[in-house]
Write a protein that holds these residues in place. Sequence first.
Motif, PDB file in Angstrom:
ATOM      1  N   ARG A  35       0.820  -1.217   0.000  1.00 56.00           N
ATOM      2  CA  ARG A  35       0.000   0.000   0.000  1.00 56.00           C
ATOM      3  C   ARG A  35       0.854   1.267   0.000  1.00 56.00           C
ATOM      4  NH1 ARG A  35      -3.213  -3.279   3.542  1.00 56.00           N
ATOM      5  NH2 ARG A  35      -2.021  -2.494   5.311  1.00 56.00           N
ATOM      6  N   ASN A  36       1.960   1.220   0.736  1.00 59.57           N
ATOM      7  CA  ASN A  36       2.771   2.415   0.939  1.00 59.57           C
ATOM      8  C   ASN A  36       4.035   2.348   0.088  1.00 59.57           C
ATOM      9  OD1 ASN A  36       4.130   4.631   1.870  1.00 59.57           O
ATOM     10  ND2 ASN A  36       4.304   3.943   3.985  1.00 59.57           N
ATOM     11  N   ARG A  37       4.127   3.208  -0.915  1.00 56.86           N
ATOM     12  CA  ARG A  37       5.283   3.184  -1.815  1.00 56.86           C
ATOM     13  C   ARG A  37       6.516   3.800  -1.183  1.00 56.86           C
ATOM     14  NH1 ARG A  37       5.819   1.075  -6.278  1.00 56.86           N
ATOM     15  NH2 ARG A  37       7.892   2.011  -6.230  1.00 56.86           N
ATOM     16  N   GLY A  38       6.353   4.627  -0.160  1.00 61.51           N
ATOM     17  CA  GLY A  38       7.479   5.358   0.405  1.00 61.51           C
ATOM     18  C   GLY A  38       8.672   4.487   0.774  1.00 61.51           C
ATOM     19  N   PRO A  39       8.497   3.460   1.620  1.00 57.40           N
ATOM     20  CA  PRO A  39       9.635   2.618   2.000  1.00 57.40           C
ATOM     21  C   PRO A  39      10.260   1.895   0.801  1.00 57.40           C
ATOM     22  CG  PRO A  39       7.806   2.309   3.529  1.00 57.40           C
ATOM     23  CD  PRO A  39       7.279   3.118   2.383  1.00 57.40           C
ATOM     24  N   VAL A  40       9.431   1.458  -0.149  1.00 54.46           N
ATOM     25  CA  VAL A  40       9.958   0.764  -1.323  1.00 54.46           C
ATOM     26  C   VAL A  40      10.840   1.703  -2.138  1.00 54.46           C
ATOM     27  CG1 VAL A  40       9.348  -0.318  -3.522  1.00 54.46           C
ATOM     28  CG2 VAL A  40       8.075  -0.897  -1.447  1.00 54.46           C
ATOM     29  N   ASP A  41      10.358   2.915  -2.382  1.00 58.37           N
ATOM     30  CA  ASP A  41      11.159   3.883  -3.139  1.00 58.37           C
ATOM     31  C   ASP A  41      12.481   4.171  -2.429  1.00 58.37           C
ATOM     32  OD1 ASP A  41       9.211   4.079  -5.080  1.00 58.37           O
ATOM     33  OD2 ASP A  41       8.257   5.858  -4.202  1.00 58.37           O
ATOM     34  N   ASP A  42      12.425   4.275  -1.105  1.00 53.73           N
ATOM     35  CA  ASP A  42      13.619   4.557  -0.322  1.00 53.73           C
ATOM     36  C   ASP A  42      14.624   3.406  -0.435  1.00 53.73           C
ATOM     37  OD1 ASP A  42      15.032   6.299   1.401  1.00 53.73           O
ATOM     38  OD2 ASP A  42      14.525   5.049   3.121  1.00 53.73           O
ATOM     39  N   LEU A  43      14.132   2.180  -0.356  1.00 55.53           N
ATOM     40  CA  LEU A  43      15.014   1.011  -0.444  1.00 55.53           C
ATOM     41  C   LEU A  43      15.596   0.852  -1.852  1.00 55.53           C
ATOM     42  CD1 LEU A  43      12.889  -1.406   1.744  1.00 55.53           C
ATOM     43  CD2 LEU A  43      15.235  -0.682   2.243  1.00 55.53           C
ATOM     44  N   VAL A  44      14.791   1.118  -2.863  1.00 56.54           N
ATOM     45  CA  VAL A  44      15.290   1.056  -4.243  1.00 56.54           C
ATOM     46  C   VAL A  44      16.406   2.080  -4.444  1.00 56.54           C
ATOM     47  CG1 VAL A  44      14.675   1.487  -6.652  1.00 56.54           C
ATOM     48  CG2 VAL A  44      13.185   0.069  -5.221  1.00 56.54           C
ATOM     49  N   ALA A  45      16.241   3.254  -3.846  1.00 59.16           N
ATOM     50  CA  ALA A  45      17.280   4.289  -3.939  1.00 59.16           C
ATOM     51  C   ALA A  45      18.582   3.840  -3.277  1.00 59.16           C
ATOM     52  CB  ALA A  45      16.788   5.581  -3.290  1.00 59.16           C
ATOM     53  N   GLN A  46      18.468   2.898  -2.315  1.00 60.36           N
ATOM     54  CA  GLN A  46      19.659   2.380  -1.627  1.00 60.36           C
ATOM     55  C   GLN A  46      20.230   1.131  -2.289  1.00 60.36           C
ATOM     56  OE1 GLN A  46      19.402   2.341   2.795  1.00 60.36           O
ATOM     57  NE2 GLN A  46      17.397   3.268   2.530  1.00 60.36           N
ATOM     58  N   GLY A  47      19.594   0.676  -3.370  1.00 60.47           N
ATOM     59  CA  GLY A  47      20.143  -0.455  -4.106  1.00 60.47           C
ATOM     60  C   GLY A  47      19.273  -1.680  -4.199  1.00 60.47           C
ATOM     61  N   ALA A  48      18.100  -1.667  -3.563  1.00 64.40           N
ATOM     62  CA  ALA A  48      17.189  -2.806  -3.676  1.00 64.40           C
ATOM     63  C   ALA A  48      16.548  -2.835  -5.057  1.00 64.40           C
ATOM     64  CB  ALA A  48      16.111  -2.724  -2.605  1.00 64.40           C
ATOM     65  N   THR A  49      16.036  -4.006  -5.437  1.00 67.68           N
ATOM     66  CA  THR A  49      15.325  -4.175  -6.708  1.00 67.68           C
ATOM     67  C   THR A  49      13.850  -4.397  -6.413  1.00 67.68           C
ATOM     68  OG1 THR A  49      17.264  -5.181  -7.736  1.00 67.68           O
ATOM     69  CG2 THR A  49      15.138  -5.560  -8.803  1.00 67.68           C
ATOM     70  N   GLU A  50      12.985  -3.696  -7.132  1.00 74.07           N
ATOM     71  CA  GLU A  50      11.546  -3.856  -6.907  1.00 74.07           C
ATOM     72  C   GLU A  50      10.978  -4.921  -7.837  1.00 74.07           C
ATOM     73  OE1 GLU A  50       7.301  -1.393  -6.919  1.00 74.07           O
ATOM     74  OE2 GLU A  50       9.167  -0.341  -7.407  1.00 74.07           O
ATOM     75  N   ALA A  51      10.314  -5.900  -7.259  1.00 71.58           N
ATOM     76  CA  ALA A  51       9.597  -6.901  -8.041  1.00 71.58           C
ATOM     77  C   ALA A  51       8.187  -6.401  -8.306  1.00 71.58           C
ATOM     78  CB  ALA A  51       9.555  -8.226  -7.283  1.00 71.58           C
ATOM     79  N   LYS A  52       7.626  -6.793  -9.435  1.00 76.36           N
ATOM     80  CA  LYS A  52       6.284  -6.324  -9.795  1.00 76.36           C
ATOM     81  C   LYS A  52       5.200  -6.973  -8.924  1.00 76.36           C
ATOM     82  CE  LYS A  52       7.497  -5.523 -14.648  1.00 76.36           C
ATOM     83  NZ  LYS A  52       7.278  -5.955 -16.067  1.00 76.36           N
ATOM     84  N   ASN A  53       5.464  -8.186  -8.464  1.00 71.36           N
ATOM     85  CA  ASN A  53       4.473  -8.909  -7.672  1.00 71.36           C
ATOM     86  C   ASN A  53       5.179 -10.003  -6.870  1.00 71.36           C
ATOM     87  OD1 ASN A  53       4.847 -11.128  -9.555  1.00 71.36           O
ATOM     88  ND2 ASN A  53       3.479 -10.002 -10.948  1.00 71.36           N
ATOM     89  N   LEU A  54       4.416 -10.732  -6.065  1.00 72.60           N
ATOM     90  CA  LEU A  54       4.999 -11.760  -5.210  1.00 72.60           C
ATOM     91  C   LEU A  54       5.608 -12.904  -6.011  1.00 72.60           C
ATOM     92  CD1 LEU A  54       2.238 -11.833  -2.446  1.00 72.60           C
ATOM     93  CD2 LEU A  54       4.617 -11.092  -2.140  1.00 72.60           C
ATOM     94  N   ALA A  55       4.972 -13.275  -7.099  1.00 74.02           N
ATOM     95  CA  ALA A  55       5.499 -14.358  -7.922  1.00 74.02           C
ATOM     96  C   ALA A  55       6.865 -13.999  -8.486  1.00 74.02           C
ATOM     97  CB  ALA A  55       4.520 -14.676  -9.048  1.00 74.02           C
ATOM     98  N   GLU A  56       7.015 -12.764  -8.941  1.00 74.19           N
ATOM     99  CA  GLU A  56       8.300 -12.328  -9.486  1.00 74.19           C
ATOM    100  C   GLU A  56       9.353 -12.267  -8.388  1.00 74.19           C
ATOM    101  OE1 GLU A  56       9.786  -8.098 -11.026  1.00 74.19           O
ATOM    102  OE2 GLU A  56       8.521  -9.098 -12.532  1.00 74.19           O
ATOM    103  N   LEU A  57       8.976 -11.788  -7.205  1.00 72.12           N
ATOM    104  CA  LEU A  57       9.916 -11.726  -6.087  1.00 72.12           C
ATOM    105  C   LEU A  57      10.410 -13.128  -5.720  1.00 72.12           C
ATOM    106  CD1 LEU A  57       9.980  -9.538  -3.012  1.00 72.12           C
ATOM    107  CD2 LEU A  57       9.766 -11.980  -2.582  1.00 72.12           C
ATOM    108  N   ALA A  58       9.488 -14.109  -5.679  1.00 75.05           N
ATOM    109  CA  ALA A  58       9.863 -15.483  -5.333  1.00 75.05           C
ATOM    110  C   ALA A  58      10.845 -16.062  -6.339  1.00 75.05           C
ATOM    111  CB  ALA A  58       8.609 -16.356  -5.257  1.00 75.05           C
ATOM    112  N   ALA A  59      10.676 -15.735  -7.588  1.00 76.69           N
ATOM    113  CA  ALA A  59      11.505 -16.310  -8.646  1.00 76.69           C
ATOM    114  C   ALA A  59      12.954 -15.860  -8.578  1.00 76.69           C
ATOM    115  CB  ALA A  59      10.917 -15.953 -10.009  1.00 76.69           C
ATOM    116  N   VAL A  60      13.222 -14.715  -7.932  1.00 83.48           N
ATOM    117  CA  VAL A  60      14.584 -14.176  -7.911  1.00 83.48           C
ATOM    118  C   VAL A  60      15.186 -14.137  -6.507  1.00 83.48           C
ATOM    119  CG1 VAL A  60      14.271 -12.803  -9.999  1.00 83.48           C
ATOM    120  CG2 VAL A  60      13.655 -11.799  -7.782  1.00 83.48           C
TER     121      VAL A  60
END
Length: 297
Positions: A35-60
């Motif tokens: 629901r909250n994009r703020g933490p995700v955007d912050d983590l991506v700025a620090q080097g994390a990769t954003e998955a589009k959904n749970l299935a994509e996250l599980a695959a990597v």
Amino acid sequence: MSKETIGFVGVGLMGQGMAENLLKAGFAVNVVTHRNRGPVDDLVAQGATEAKNLAELAAVSSVVHICAPGSPQVEAIVDAMMPTLQAGSVIVDCSTSDPNSTLALANKLAQAGHHMADAPLGGTPVQAQSGELSTMVGADLGVFERLKPVISAWAKTIVHIGPCAAGHKMKLLNNFLSLGYAALYSEALALSEKVGISTKEFDSVIRGSRMDCGFYQTFMGYAVEGNRESHKFTLSNALKDLRYLEAMADEVGLSNPIGNAAKNSFAMALSAGGDGPNDYIPHLVDFVAARNGVSRA
């Protein structure tokens, strides 16, 4: 041996700091928004990769952390990831969950060639940020040894309690103590005010005595000082945890009268309007006072 690739579901108050420390430790971290994009955007700025959904996250991801409100959400997350999980993946449930649900998930994952571990958290968002949380881990010994370098990135104190679900059992016992204190403090303060002893006078006797403790101090941070965010754990989550405790006691046929009394205190608070996202444990004192005709104005 190469480092695990980390998936993180639930980068909220606790999860964001945990994920940041995993990045600092050199792990590749994949996150997914809810629901909250703020933490995700912050983590991506620090080097994390954003998955589009749970299935994509599980695959990597080879090790997936979950920080969710409770077992129904954890079950739904695992179900969404199951079809694409890497062979031999480990799911690490950092939520406070129902041990019966945890065992059922462990069995389902094992049948598909994966592993389950429970690593519920002790500490605050500040400690999550600094990498100084504590955790009680339920996992087979081999899985625990595999996870230790990962968990060490975000936890200062790591205790291997036993096999899968043992961590969740211990967490419920821990929360039984803290939430029982909250119910006890709330009733004691209502009675104190009712017999003419103010909350501040009550606190002047207890603080620094053998009855003082860290939880007492954060609870009284609201009751005495009015800090509404002195302990940011919701009343609704507290009631959920005490319901899980009741189910655990029922499973082994244990009489749990004090746990039920504490549960009913929180249930009363929620029925009186304390079910919002900013209604925290120390605010129980107001609901118990109001129920007894005591004004805390």
